[in-house]
Design a protein around this motif. Structure first.
Motif, PDB file in Angstrom:
ATOM      1  N   PRO A  35       0.519  -1.385  -0.300  1.00 40.60           N
ATOM      2  CA  PRO A  35      -0.146  -0.302  -0.364  1.00 40.60           C
ATOM      3  C   PRO A  35       0.909   1.105  -0.251  1.00 40.60           C
ATOM      4  CG  PRO A  35       0.229  -0.850   2.696  1.00 40.60           C
ATOM      5  CD  PRO A  35       0.732  -1.531   1.271  1.00 40.60           C
ATOM      6  N   CYS A  36       0.245   2.048  -0.934  1.00 42.99           N
ATOM      7  CA  CYS A  36       1.094   3.251  -0.499  1.00 42.99           C
ATOM      8  C   CYS A  36       0.479   4.874  -0.521  1.00 42.99           C
ATOM      9  CB  CYS A  36       1.910   3.387  -1.908  1.00 42.99           C
ATOM     10  SG  CYS A  36       2.057   3.258  -3.338  1.00 42.99           S
ATOM     11  N   PHE A  37       0.925   6.219  -0.019  1.00 40.95           N
ATOM     12  CA  PHE A  37      -0.180   7.338  -0.575  1.00 40.95           C
ATOM     13  C   PHE A  37       1.270   7.852  -0.575  1.00 40.95           C
ATOM     14  CE2 PHE A  37      -2.201  10.438   1.311  1.00 40.95           C
ATOM     15  CZ  PHE A  37      -3.167  11.108   0.017  1.00 40.95           C
ATOM     16  N   ASN A  38       1.266   8.677  -1.715  1.00 38.95           N
ATOM     17  CA  ASN A  38       2.162   9.579  -1.649  1.00 38.95           C
ATOM     18  C   ASN A  38       3.879   9.606  -1.051  1.00 38.95           C
ATOM     19  OD1 ASN A  38       0.480  11.723  -2.451  1.00 38.95           O
ATOM     20  ND2 ASN A  38      -0.182  12.247  -1.309  1.00 38.95           N
ATOM     21  N   TYR A  95       1.718  -6.470  -5.308  1.00 41.44           N
ATOM     22  CA  TYR A  95       0.298  -6.005  -5.929  1.00 41.44           C
ATOM     23  C   TYR A  95       0.638  -4.286  -5.202  1.00 41.44           C
ATOM     24  CZ  TYR A  95      -2.284  -9.656  -7.160  1.00 41.44           C
ATOM     25  OH  TYR A  95      -2.938 -11.296  -7.079  1.00 41.44           O
ATOM     26  N   VAL A 105      -0.574  -0.788  -4.211  1.00 42.38           N
ATOM     27  CA  VAL A 105      -1.901  -0.146  -4.467  1.00 42.38           C
ATOM     28  C   VAL A 105      -1.785   1.541  -3.923  1.00 42.38           C
ATOM     29  CG1 VAL A 105      -3.987  -0.308  -3.243  1.00 42.38           C
ATOM     30  CG2 VAL A 105      -3.170  -2.718  -3.595  1.00 42.38           C
ATOM     31  N   ASP A 106      -2.373   1.986  -4.560  1.00 41.72           N
ATOM     32  CA  ASP A 106      -1.700   3.400  -4.671  1.00 41.72           C
ATOM     33  C   ASP A 106      -3.529   4.430  -4.276  1.00 41.72           C
ATOM     34  OD1 ASP A 106      -1.311   6.435  -3.916  1.00 41.72           O
ATOM     35  OD2 ASP A 106      -0.759   6.095  -6.910  1.00 41.72           O
ATOM     36  N   ASP A 107      -3.918   4.707  -3.220  1.00 40.73           N
ATOM     37  CA  ASP A 107      -4.561   5.298  -2.665  1.00 40.73           C
ATOM     38  C   ASP A 107      -5.433   6.168  -2.915  1.00 40.73           C
ATOM     39  OD1 ASP A 107      -7.130   4.863  -1.451  1.00 40.73           O
ATOM     40  OD2 ASP A 107      -6.295   5.820   0.027  1.00 40.73           O
ATOM     41  N   GLY A 108      -4.755   7.063  -4.334  1.00 38.42           N
ATOM     42  CA  GLY A 108      -5.164   8.250  -4.655  1.00 38.42           C
ATOM     43  C   GLY A 108      -3.830   9.516  -4.451  1.00 38.42           C
ATOM     44  N   SER A 109      -2.988   9.352  -4.689  1.00 37.92           N
ATOM     45  CA  SER A 109      -1.619  10.412  -4.459  1.00 37.92           C
ATOM     46  C   SER A 109      -1.608  11.514  -5.107  1.00 37.92           C
ATOM     47  CB  SER A 109      -0.705   9.161  -4.965  1.00 37.92           C
ATOM     48  OG  SER A 109      -0.342   7.873  -3.537  1.00 37.92           O
TER      49      SER A 109
END
Length: 91
Positions: free
Chosen positions: A56-59, A84, A86-90
């Motif tokens: 999981p990643c974000f910015n 996988y 997964v970018d949460d809207g960076s």
């Protein structure tokens, strides 16, 4: 010498002796043996379960993400490995 002083002296001497024995056992256990390892048997990779890794990643800093993916790519698991990201809207 009083009874309390004698008991204290015996307790400290016993602790020192047990501590020395413990440290010696640790040192002996840590020594390498000359015995060789048994020969490596190749594993049937079809019998191994697949492994899914979710990152999981974000910015995230691109260098950090690249290092993470490089580390995952260098795994020596002989079975199937799926990664996988997964970018949460960076931004």
């Amino acid at each position: 010498m009083s009874l309390l002083a004698t008991i204290s002296t015996v307790a400290v001497a016993s602790y020192a002796l047990l501590s020395s024995v413990h440290k010696s056992a640790q040192a002996l256990y840590a020594l390498r043996t000359d015995a060789s390892l048994p020969p490596y048997d190749p594993v049937d990779t079809g019998a191994l379960p697949s492994v899914d890794v979710i990152v999981p990643c974000f910015n995230e800093d691109p260098r950090t993400l690249a290092a993470c993916l490089k580390s995952l790519a260098s795994q020596d698991y002989p079975g199937r490995l799926q990664v996988y990201v997964v970018d949460d809207g960076s931004a």
